[in-house]
Design an enzyme around this catalytic site. Structure first.
Site, mmCIF file in Angstrom:
data_model
loop_
_atom_site.group_PDB
_atom_site.id
_atom_site.type_symbol
_atom_site.label_atom_id
_atom_site.label_comp_id
_atom_site.label_asym_id
_atom_site.label_seq_id
_atom_site.Cartn_x
_atom_site.Cartn_y
_atom_site.Cartn_z
ATOM 1 N N LYS A 139 0.844 -1.181 -0.022
ATOM 2 C CA LYS A 139 -0.037 -0.073 0.098
ATOM 3 C C LYS A 139 0.844 1.226 0.011
ATOM 4 O O LYS A 139 1.863 1.455 0.814
ATOM 5 C CB LYS A 139 -0.981 0.063 0.972
ATOM 6 C CG LYS A 139 -1.934 1.012 1.072
ATOM 7 C CD LYS A 139 -2.920 0.646 2.469
ATOM 8 C CE LYS A 139 -3.729 1.934 2.587
ATOM 9 N NZ LYS A 139 -4.820 1.645 3.828
ATOM 10 N N SER A 214 -9.293 1.676 2.887
ATOM 11 C CA SER A 214 -8.477 2.534 1.803
ATOM 12 C C SER A 214 -7.026 1.703 1.089
ATOM 13 O O SER A 214 -6.577 2.350 0.463
ATOM 14 C CB SER A 214 -7.724 3.749 2.627
ATOM 15 O OG SER A 214 -6.986 2.740 3.855
ATOM 16 N N VAL A 235 -7.766 0.990 9.832
ATOM 17 C CA VAL A 235 -8.199 1.666 10.700
ATOM 18 C C VAL A 235 -9.688 1.741 10.907
ATOM 19 O O VAL A 235 -10.108 2.175 12.055
ATOM 20 C CB VAL A 235 -7.577 3.268 10.820
ATOM 21 C CG1 VAL A 235 -8.480 4.112 9.739
ATOM 22 C CG2 VAL A 235 -7.622 3.923 12.244
ATOM 23 N N GLY A 236 -10.481 1.252 9.961
ATOM 24 C CA GLY A 236 -11.863 1.023 10.154
ATOM 25 C C GLY A 236 -12.381 0.084 9.217
ATOM 26 O O GLY A 236 -13.642 -0.086 9.084
ATOM 27 N N GLY A 237 -11.358 -0.762 8.600
ATOM 28 C CA GLY A 237 -12.058 -1.779 7.662
ATOM 29 C C GLY A 237 -11.135 -1.903 6.323
ATOM 30 O O GLY A 237 -11.693 -2.280 5.103
ATOM 31 N N SER A 238 -9.990 -0.906 6.327
ATOM 32 C CA SER A 238 -9.237 -0.663 5.183
ATOM 33 C C SER A 238 -8.623 -1.928 4.553
ATOM 34 O O SER A 238 -8.237 -1.796 3.379
ATOM 35 C CB SER A 238 -8.388 0.583 5.406
ATOM 36 O OG SER A 238 -8.935 1.582 5.817
#
Length: 572
Positions: A139, A214, A235-238
């Site tokens: 990434k 992301s 951090v939230g589902g990335s």
């Protein structure tokens, strides 16, 4: 009095004109930088293509047909050289990039690293590391010496990292060769994948739909066959949302199972909810082999980051024959997922029961409150850090809603939330999420700590090992949908708030029967449900995954459960 009012109005107009003129000049300068960066990417792709073309086509295609374990074994035996592997995956990644726009840069130094490994392998005393020569995609936000980590901000182009992150350094020690960087949404705080620097990355199954975010570039690249193993952040589902959208598998470990020293974050200074690296691959077994080697050698990271505990790979948990107790749910009480996602959980439940595991209903408590706490803890300064950075950049159209929300003062949002709640209760609730002061922030942190205790208490009461649940609210939607349904991350962000290990495994695809249920049964009680329903129409054939989660340092139990589901679904 009128005189002062006139002065105030004139001052406001003057400020607006001054701000607009300055921003226009800024955008013009940044557009030149963005175009230069895109031109450089085109040249970079051609350089990678020339390197790939040095390898015989038949040989290249054969290497490209090998799965992770096969390629690793061929490299260990010396039947494939590291240079051959890199050239083969330059070729495969170029094909995937042409289909999805997933790559932001090919790491041309990969050929040099491969040559060095091949030379070392000729020495009689050399012992090949366990992942010798395996190509690794990364990434774009992960630090690689000599390469940018822009996070989709034009202002950060041409500011290359001065050193590798600890994790990247570790991956190289294990023999992996980073060969390309992949695209992200601007700021990383979105589950689409578009930015003003590199454009939009599309889903390999349907270019009109997003690959997620992301870590969307990773999902698209792996889903399109351009990489065997990649690293995202979450951090939230990335990691998990792109895996669900692209039919791939991945896991977000709990925070401290990887080193963080020297890394970067989308929003620095958010102590209770922080991103962590996570592997992504076409299947679960590849993730297992990767983590077995990384965590088997975790002392490398712990020695360089004292805050990373030396928790080694626990083979006894992963290979245990003890039957598991699994809690499952198909609706979290905040956002009902579309029919295919519910069906995927129920099918996985049957697979686990057939394997002898006990699967019982579990109801995550107070999800509406959790959503408030999550957004409050992630945007702990009311979104000002990200907003200030965006106002110095070209703003990606797909995140304009979030930008608009951050620009409205918190006290005005609170006032507006009451009339909004009358017609759109869930939106009204989220408009009360951002903190007004440090007192509210402290309260939020205390509430998160209390919620963690409550959640694990419920799991311990039922003696649960893992949780099984949907991976999202819907299959991959069109590119503009994530900005319109910002609350669609409830199934994944819960496990960031809890700091659980959580992974996604592909299980099924949207069927015509799912679409019929969507049309006839899916709720339309508010705007978010209406948007979700419309976005899911026409998604027949899109991949669907399920999510498995467990408390910190029990990632091996998560991977075991994922792998058992994978075997039941694929037969291998």
């Amino acid at each position: 009095m009128i005189f002062y009012l006139v002065l105030l109005v004139l001052g406001a107009i003057a400020f607006y004109v001054h701000f607009s003129n300055n921003r226009k000049k800024l955008i013009e300068r940044l557009e030149i930088v963005a175009q230069r960066r895109r031109d450089d990417l085109s040249k970079n792709v051609e350089q990678a293509r020339k390197a790939a073309d040095k390898l015989d086509t038949q040989r290249r295609d054969w290497i490209g047909s090998l799965d992770f374990e096969q390629l690793r074994d061929e490299l260990q035996r010396g039947h494939v050289t590291c240079v051959e592997a890199i050239r083969a995956y330059f070729h495969k990644a170029i094909l995937a990039h042409e289909k999805t726009n997933a790559v932001t840069c090919f790491i041309l130094d990969a050929e040099r690293q491969a040559e060095e490994l091949d030379e070392q392998a000729k020495l009689p005393y050399y012992v090949k590391p366990p992942l010798f020569g395996v190509p690794l995609s990364l990434k774009e936000c992960l630090k690689v010496k000599g390469y940018d980590t822009t996070r989709g901000f034009v202002q950060d182009a041409y500011h290359p990292a001065t050193e590798d992150s600890i994790q990247v350094e570790h991956y190289k020690k294990l023999g992996l060769i980073p060969f390309c960087q992949t695209n992200v949404p601007q700021s990383l705080l979105s589950y689409n994948c578009s930015n003003p620097l590199f454009g939009t990355t599309t889903n390999p199954y349907d270019s009109t739909r997003t690959c997620g975010g992301s870590s969307g570039g990773e999902g698209a690249l792996i889903g399109a066959g351009g990489s065997l193993i990649g690293i995202g952040t979450d951090v939230g589902g990335s990691v998990r949302i792109p895996c669900h959208f692209t039919g791939t598998a991945g896991i977000k470990p709990s925070k401290m199972r990887f080193a963080h020293r020297g890394g970067g974050a989308s929003v620095p200074g958010k102590p209770l909810i922080d991103a962590n690296d996570g592997p992504m691959a076409k299947d679960v077994k590849t993730n297992v082999e990767f983590l077995r080697n990384v965590w088997g050698d975790i002392d490398f990271q712990s020695d360089r980051d004292p805050y990373c505990p030396p928790v080694h790979w626990n083979e006894s948990v992963y290979s245990s024959e003890k039957k598991l107790r699994v809690g499952y749910y198909i609706d979290d009480g905040w956002f009902t997922p579309t029919p295919a996602l519910q069906r995927a959980v129920l099918e996985s439940k049957k697979h686990l029961e057939a394997a002898g595991h006990t699967v019982i209903p579990f109801y995550p408590p107070r999800l509406p409150s959790v959503m408030q706490l999550y957004f409050r803890a992630v945007c702990l300064d009311g979104g000002q850090y990200v907003l200030n950075k965006l106002l110095k950049d070209i703003i990606e159209p797909t995140i304009r809603f979030q930008v608009t929300l951050w620009m409205v003062p918190v006290w005005i949002q609170r006032i507006l939330s009451y009339p909004v709640s009358l017609v759109f209760p869930r939106m009204g609730m989220l408009m009360q999420s951002l903190t007004r002061d440090t007192f509210e922030l402290r309260e939020a942190y205390a509430d998160i700590e209390a919620y963690r205790e409550e959640f694990v208490g419920l799991m311990m009461k039922d003696n649960l090992d893992v949780i099984l649940c949907p991976a999202s609210i819907m299959p991959a939607p069109q590119h503009d949908i994530p900005s319109k349904v910002v609350s669609g991350v409830s199934y994944t962000c819960l496990y960031n708030l809890l700091d659980f290990g959580a992974g996604v495994v592909p299980v099924t695809a949207v069927s015509k029967s799912d679409e019929e249920k969507l049309i006839n049964e899916y709720p339309e009680t508010d705007k978010w449900y209406q948007i979700t329903k419309k976005a899911t129409l026409g998604a027949v054939g899109m991949p669907i995954g399920v999510q498995v989660a467990a408390p910190p340092y029990r990632e091996e139990a998560v991977l075991r459960t994922m792998r058992e589901i994978e075997i039941a679904v694929t037969g291998k």
